[in-house]
Design a protein around this motif. Structure first.
Motif: not given
Length: 160
Positions: A73-74, A89-90, A30-31, A2-6
């Motif tokens: 959202e954009a 997308r989170l 996960v963005l 799992a990779v989280i991208v801030w």
């Protein structure tokens, strides 16, 4: 994996590019974008305290919440398109630094960018929320420069 991208305003393209480079094919990416709860909250408070007693329909905090959600959202849509692979997308709302750390719990990698002084090397290249995340992340962190890193000549001299 799992990779989280801030995903944050101003630095997200570099973070997405780093994810394309460092997240293995097949990884769950996960963005993450976090809306700071303080901004609409301040508008709600100012309106209630100064302007709007008895007029909740004119509360600018509600409008700010709506605009923040549209902006998030954009950003997430643009980030997903730039990433070009399957991703989640989170969107969260709260204290930004704490939400990022909470989402990173159990992740294999957190990707984020420097968001402070980008003209020199050193600790001031991290804003307060980013510093908190780096200090408290419960997983490995990939900290990137959103643009080319400054040269080593920008480092502060050693202490006397």
């Amino acid at each position: 994996m799992a990779v989280i991208v801030w995903i944050a305003e101003g630095t997200w393209p570099a973070c997405v590019d780093a994810a394309r480079t460092h997240a293995p094919e097949g990884a769950e990416v996960v963005l993450l974008h976090v809306i700071d709860e303080d901004i609409p909250g301040a508008a709600h408070g100012a309106f209630a305290g100064l302007l709007g007693r008895g007029r909740p329909d004119r509360d600018p905090g509600a409008r700010l919440e709506h605009l923040a959600a549209e902006s998030a959202e954009a950003l997430l849509q643009g980030a997903a398109e730039r990433f070009g692979r399957a991703c989640v997308r989170l969107e969260r709302t709260g204290r930004v630094e704490r939400e990022v750390v909470a989402v990173a719990d159990g992740a294999n990698l957190l990707i984020l960018a420097r968001d402070g002084d980008r003209t020199r090397l050193g600790p001031r290249s991290l804003g307060p929320a980013t510093r908190f995340v780096v200090d408290h992340a419960p997983c490995p962190v990939l900290l990137i420069w959103p643009h080319a890193a400054p040269g080593i000549a920008t480092m502060a001299p050693p202490p006397r």
